[in-house]
Design an enzyme around this catalytic site. Structure first.
Site, short mmCIF file in Angstrom:
data_model
loop_
_atom_site.label_atom_id
_atom_site.label_comp_id
_atom_site.label_asym_id
_atom_site.label_seq_id
_atom_site.Cartn_x
_atom_site.Cartn_y
_atom_site.Cartn_z
N ASP A 246 3.26 -2.06 4.37
CA ASP A 246 3.92 -1.31 5.45
C ASP A 246 5.18 -2.03 5.95
O ASP A 246 6.01 -1.43 6.63
CB ASP A 246 2.95 -1.06 6.62
CG ASP A 246 2.41 -2.33 7.27
OD1 ASP A 246 2.66 -3.44 6.75
OD2 ASP A 246 1.75 -2.22 8.32
N TYR B 211 10.61 -11.65 2.85
CA TYR B 211 9.40 -11.14 2.17
C TYR B 211 9.46 -9.62 2.08
O TYR B 211 9.31 -9.04 0.99
CB TYR B 211 8.13 -11.59 2.92
CG TYR B 211 6.92 -10.75 2.58
CD1 TYR B 211 6.31 -10.83 1.32
CD2 TYR B 211 6.37 -9.85 3.51
CE1 TYR B 211 5.20 -10.04 1.00
CE2 TYR B 211 5.27 -9.06 3.20
CZ TYR B 211 4.69 -9.16 1.93
OH TYR B 211 3.60 -8.37 1.63
N LYS C 242 9.71 -7.16 -1.25
CA LYS C 242 8.71 -6.11 -1.57
C LYS C 242 9.41 -4.75 -1.66
O LYS C 242 9.10 -3.94 -2.53
CB LYS C 242 7.61 -6.06 -0.51
CG LYS C 242 6.67 -7.25 -0.49
CD LYS C 242 5.83 -7.43 -1.75
CE LYS C 242 4.79 -6.37 -1.94
NZ LYS C 242 3.91 -6.62 -3.10
#
Ligand code: NAD
Ligand code: DAU
Length: 337
Positions: free
Chosen positions: A125, A149, A153
């Site tokens: 999410d 990060y 992703k």
């Protein structure tokens, strides 16, 4: 189904492998993992001699090694392999780019070459960025990653979509909220809090501690991934989250842990906030509910109670992890807080 799991020695991947072997008697799993600091074969000790399970050590960013490791009769790749800790990505993003972007591209390329019929990318999410109270991120929303990060992703997700569109690779993506449960590396908030408290150490709370995460038991996440693997449509994205109501900010999570362990408020230490800290995540799970028939089964209080008790009962699992590499990281992390 013959499944090639990457990153299966980590928290969610190891729970997923257990889930598959338990729920699907006919399935086999090859677990391909680099064994970074977060990879731990102790998570899979009980199944290491199961004839349906095999472990191979390797790096998803190394295409030759990946080519050799994936069996020709492989029916699906489920990619959990990633560098996953936001705070580490702020200290040094490089490994995140290599594994979460480049490694994803390698897996997609080999899926294409070997004509593997299914590829599931385990995303997060965090790619949506934080959302206002009352709002829920939908699968069609724009991506607004805040940390290195989350950005890595998000780039991995974009690569998946590009491979679907350009090369017809049969891939899909899942995006889940924060997981809790057994076998989570003790750098993450809940296991860090529990293990620090057991050791008599205070728990660092970032900023005002009112940030909201929609905590989901790892077993509920694994069931969602399994449904997406078998029933999900190629090129689609599926959100998973608990839709906790009322929401639990970090301080409420910590208060419940303090209470379960019989510790006082003096163990709570407010420290300098995480840079770029997302305030609230929440996802709309209508699509995974209606299309996949998925819904969470654990309440947060029960999931948290079980998780805390698991760490209390398994010091032999986490004590060895809170040494060496972890202590060096922890010192560096909290030196600037
Ligand atoms: P983790 O850090 O516990 O485990 C990651 C695993 O990947 C480790 O076993 C590690 O050794 C392996 N790995 C790392 N780099 C590798 C490489 N280059 N090649 C092969 N293996 C490598 O992570 P986790 O919390 O289990 O997360 C798994 C996946 O789920 C990640 O993709 C993460 O982005 C996603 N996710 C996590 C959460 C969460 O709350 N933990 C929530 C949503 C999505
Ligand atoms: O949302 C899904 C994501 O959840 C996954 O994609 C990530 O891989 C996973 O690490 C997790 O990210 P978070 O940053 O939300 O998790 P973390 O456990 O690091 O932190 C949870 C919350 O607690 C967050 O608001 C930061 C806060 N926190 C964290 C630590 C480590 C503290 O207050 N103190 C701490 O010491």
């Amino acid at each position: 189904m013959k499944i090639f799991v990457t990153g299966g020695a980590g928290f969610i991947g190891s729970n997923f492998i257990h889930f598959i072997l338990r729920e699907h008697a006919e399935d086999t799993v090859v677990n391909f993992d680099k064994l970074t600091y977060a990879g731990n074969l102790a998570n899979l000790k009980d199944i290491e001699s199961d004839s349906r399970y095999r472990f191979i050590q390797g790096d998803i960013a190394d295409i030759e090694v990946v080519r050799k490791a994936i069996p020709d009769d492989c029916e699906a790749i489920v990619n959990f392999a990633a560098d996953t800790h936001v705070d580490r990505s702020i200290l040094d993003p490089e490994a995140f780019l290599r594994t979460d972007i480049f490694g994803t591209r390698v897996l997609l390329e080999v899926t294409r070459e070997k004509k593997i019929p299914r590829y599931v990318q385990i995303s997060t999410d965090e790619v949506y960025g934080d959302v206002e109270v009352g709002q829920f991120s939908k699968e069609t929303d724009c991506l607004h990653p805040s940390s290195p990060y989350a950005a890595s992703k998000a780039a991995g997700d974009l690569m998946v979509m590009a491979y679907v569109r350009t090369y017809n690779v049969p891939a899909l993506i899942t995006r889940c909220t924060n997981n809790l449960g057994p076998n989570q590396y003790p750098e993450k908030f809940i296991p860090l809090a529990v293990t620090n408290l057991i050791e008599g150490m205070p728990v660092p709370v970032y900023g005002d501690g009112l940030q909201v995460r929609d905590w989901l038991h790892v077993e509920d996440h694994c069931r969602g991934i399994d449904l997406a693997l078998r029933k999900g449509r190629v090129g689609e994205i599926y959100n998973f989250g608990a839709n906790q109501s009322p929401e639990w900010p970090n301080v409420k999570i910590l208060d419940a842990i303090l209470q379960q362990l019989g510790k006082g408020q003096d163990m709570k230490t407010f420290v300098k906030d995480r840079e770029g800290h997302d305030r609230r995540y929440a996802v709309d799970t209508t699509k995974s509910t209606t299309e996949l028939g998925w819904k969470p089964t654990w309440s947060l209080s029960e999931a948290l109670r079980q998780t805390v008790q698991w760490y209390v009962d398994h010091p032999e699992w986490w004590k060895p992890l809170k040494s060496g590499e972890f202590l060096a990281y922890y010192k560096q992390q909290y030196a600037h807080r």
